[in-house]
Design a protein around this motif. Sequence first.
Motif, short mmCIF file in Angstrom:
data_model
loop_
_atom_site.label_atom_id
_atom_site.label_comp_id
_atom_site.label_asym_id
_atom_site.label_seq_id
_atom_site.Cartn_x
_atom_site.Cartn_y
_atom_site.Cartn_z
N ARG A 315 0.82 -1.22 0.00
CA ARG A 315 0.00 0.00 0.00
C ARG A 315 0.85 1.27 0.00
N SER A 319 0.71 3.94 -2.95
CA SER A 319 0.37 5.34 -2.63
C SER A 319 1.35 6.29 -3.30
N ASN A 324 -0.76 9.66 -4.07
CA ASN A 324 -1.59 9.99 -2.90
C ASN A 324 -0.68 10.23 -1.70
N ALA A 326 -1.09 12.03 0.89
CA ALA A 326 -1.77 12.08 2.19
C ALA A 326 -1.84 10.72 2.86
N MET A 327 -1.70 9.63 2.09
CA MET A 327 -1.80 8.29 2.67
C MET A 327 -0.50 7.80 3.27
N LYS A 412 -6.53 16.91 -11.18
CA LYS A 412 -7.46 16.08 -10.42
C LYS A 412 -8.67 15.74 -11.29
N GLU A 417 -8.02 9.93 -12.66
CA GLU A 417 -7.84 8.81 -11.74
C GLU A 417 -8.04 7.47 -12.45
N GLY A 440 -8.77 2.46 -1.52
CA GLY A 440 -8.21 3.10 -0.34
C GLY A 440 -7.19 4.16 -0.69
N LEU A 442 -7.10 5.93 -3.40
CA LEU A 442 -7.73 7.06 -4.07
C LEU A 442 -8.87 7.67 -3.25
N SER A 443 -9.04 7.15 -2.01
CA SER A 443 -10.04 7.70 -1.07
C SER A 443 -11.47 7.56 -1.60
N TYR A 444 -11.78 6.42 -2.22
CA TYR A 444 -13.14 6.10 -2.65
C TYR A 444 -13.57 4.83 -1.94
N SER A 445 -14.88 4.61 -1.89
CA SER A 445 -15.36 3.31 -1.44
C SER A 445 -15.15 2.32 -2.59
#
Length: 516
Positions: A315, A319, A324, A326-327, A412, A417, A440, A442-445
């Motif tokens: 991960r 990331s 990403n 922020a992760m 963005k 993405e 996770g 990309l901060s999506y469900s």
Amino acid sequence: MIKVVIVDDEPKLRQGLQTLIPWESLGFTVVAAASNGKEALKAIEEKTPEVVIADIRMPVMDGLQLIQHLRSARQPLHCIILSGYADFEYAKQAIKYGVAGYLLKPVNISEMSASLKLVRERIEEERLRGGTGQPEGINRELYLHSLLVPQEKTEDPSKLRGRIEKMDLLWGSYEVIVIFPRVSDADLPETLNQLSAGLKQAIEERNMGAVTIISPYVILLLNAPLRGPQRREHLYGGIRNIAGDIRFIAATGGAVAGPEHICSSYLKAREAAKLAFFSGKDRLLEPEPACIPSPESPRQPDASYEGTLEDLIFRLYYSLEAGNKAMVLPLLNEAAALFFKSGQDEKSVKQSFFFLSNAIIHKLAAASRIDLKETETVSRFLNGIYQHDYLSDLLGETHRFLLEFAEDSGPKGKEQEIKKMIDFIYRHYAEDLRLSTLAGLLSYSTPYLGQLFKNKTGEYFNTYLDKVRIQKAKELLAQGMKVYEVAELVGYTSVNYFFSKFKKYEGRSPSDYKNP
């Protein structure tokens, strides 16, 4: 602590005695070791021990000559003799000089411990009577050490309080502070003495308690508890002013009500000091340090540790690849919590961060994102992992370093993405790619990203991944590679599963494709 000098011409025996005997728990500390009587006399003059443990047969000056010299010089030392069976008659002469013990070689640890206990009791009695002619301050120091170090035999409370009162150590409460200088072993003795001298002025001359040394710590025994953060901060600031440029750790064992509990406060302070790496910086540590980050459950080994670590590496790398940023820090904190939860100490945590960072760096190198041969930055970073005093600093430096290799995410938006996901699939199709992992990052469900991917590509994520893998498999089969080799290279751990997928999308088996 009662100081001991060991004298024996066998290096292995000298080393064995120093490491195998539980000196501290018995109330002793080894201050020097010598290979013959002549070397021992010099060490005794410099270190002023109270106990000498000497072999009978040694070159230059043997044990008997050493004892004769000490007795003629009227030095009040307690001597324990070591001897082989063949030297028993010879050893009888030494016993005439009033040696405190006689032990046969090879030395039995329990017998040596028993002899040392008897010597300690004798020294304590002599010092209470003033029989050794040593200053009263040394008597007080000895009893202070006996209070700090747990003794195997518990003394009667009323007798203990009587002795403590005589030593002017009977107070309403006690709190132990240990101070550990972060210096080399060679500089430790001088540094301990320097800190002790400065703290004696600050503590003892103000009637705040007593100061002593039990290596590797300077120890403060305070006569009033440090209630509230302001008092703890004030004491820590005072230690820092005295220490100057010396880096140190200071920890408290908490306040206790009676002298019989002083050793408990001391042990808790030592444990807190040992866990300083996991605690906050520039403050007085407490018995239960604030772990950074704090795990949700107690420290214990976890059978799934390796799998979890591999997933974290996976991960973190993705990331960076996905841009990403922020992760990255949350994942590093998750790694730190994993290491702490599994029961790792400071050294092991640093080794684990080295392994994690090195694995990510090699993945970056394989993707041509970093050239290991041309950069010194990587070496400096990896070597620097072991130099950090605190986990928070290690996390910060690792975070900063990895962010330098994070892919620039560019514009963005959902289109960008999805393009990144497709590019990701083509670069990493042979790995254990999962939609949930990318969601996770990309901060999506997971369901939302799956639907978004299908809307943009016309294929479900797993179907798209399978088709990319099968296309790569066809290229490898055309080169003459074996079916099981191709299956592994394109990301299928099961050959049978690879067969079924290949036939589903190509209408024939890999073997038929390879041999038309």
